[in-house]
Design an enzyme around this catalytic site. Structure first.
Site, PDB file in Angstrom:
ATOM      1  N   GLU A 116      -8.010   8.956   1.709  1.00  0.00           N
ATOM      2  CA  GLU A 116      -7.290   8.455   0.545  1.00  0.00           C
ATOM      3  C   GLU A 116      -8.472   7.979  -0.579  1.00  0.00           C
ATOM      4  OE1 GLU A 116      -3.052   6.357   1.780  1.00  0.00           O
ATOM      5  OE2 GLU A 116      -4.852   5.138   1.735  1.00  0.00           O
ATOM      6  N   CYS A 154       0.963  -1.332   0.168  1.00  0.00           N
ATOM      7  CA  CYS A 154       0.047  -0.015   0.044  1.00  0.00           C
ATOM      8  C   CYS A 154       1.093   1.418  -0.007  1.00  0.00           C
ATOM      9  CB  CYS A 154      -0.919  -0.020   1.146  1.00  0.00           C
ATOM     10  SG  CYS A 154      -1.416  -1.306   1.853  1.00  0.00           S
TER      11      CYS A 154
END
Length: 207
Positions: A123, A61
């Site tokens: 995000e 990630c």
């Protein structure tokens, strides 16, 4: 804006006070890498991570950088280039083991999650699937541990996390993907029908 300034700006966007006060948002990606037995590679984030240290999460990630190769919008190529770069940085997976054309972008999620009193994430996260046999040499500054899991082993991890056993924690974005998409997508992956569930037009707002 050079890459060093871009990285500093990214850290500023992860300050919880700025996220809450200014609703700051940044792009991210989450890689789900499976081996030929369709087992999912998980990593435990290192203890030195600014956000969510020592939590378990999907394979990799991170965030695209402000560089030409990672700003390409066509076919999500910029994000896929960033994913290839970060798999090398975090897990030591060579670029030739994860060609960018082998990443399948399946969807996007929008989420917000605090990490502690200072840091957090807000995000727009691009979700990428790939099936590859890879060589790994995890970077200890990035990764504390790695393991492949099948469906039942992942369900046991979920149970332990929910019960608070062994101090096991999962990253919030990984848990959102698990709860909303992962097992269905996993089925399509094994059947070779991922294109049936691919949706890059919708932004799924998850909480």
């Amino acid at each position: 804006m050079n890459e060093e300034i871009s990285t500093l700006c990214l850290y500023e966007k992860r300050r919880l006070e700025k996220i809450e006060a200014e609703n700051l948002l940044h792009r991210a990606f989450s890689v789900f890498l499976f081996n030929s037995k369709y087992e999912l590679l998980l990593q435990q984030r290192s203890a030195t991570k600014v956000t969510f240290p020592l939590v378990w999460t999907n394979t990799c990630c991170s965030h695209p950088l402000y560089r030409e190769s990672e700003l390409i919008e066509e076919n999500v190529l910029g994000v896929r280039n960033a994913a290839q770069r970060k798999l090398l940085d975090e897990l030591g997976i060579p670029a030739e083991d994860v060609p960018v054309d082998q990443f399948t972008p399946l969807g996007r999620i929008l989420y917000k999650a605090p990490s502690d009193g200072k840091w957090g994430e807000h995000e727009l996260d691009y979700l990428l699937f790939t099936v590859r046999e890879v060589n790994m040499k995890p970077n200890p500054d990035e990764v504390a541990d790695v393991k492949y899991v099948n469906r039942e082993q992942l369900k046991e991890l979920l149970r332990k996390a929910d019960a608070g056993e062994e101090g096991l924690k999962l990253s919030p974005w990984f848990r959102l993907v698990v709860d909303n998409f992962l097992f269905k997508w996993w089925d399509h992956l094994e059947k070779g029908t991922l294109e049936e569930v691919r949706d890059m037009k919708t932004i799924h707002k998850l909480t």
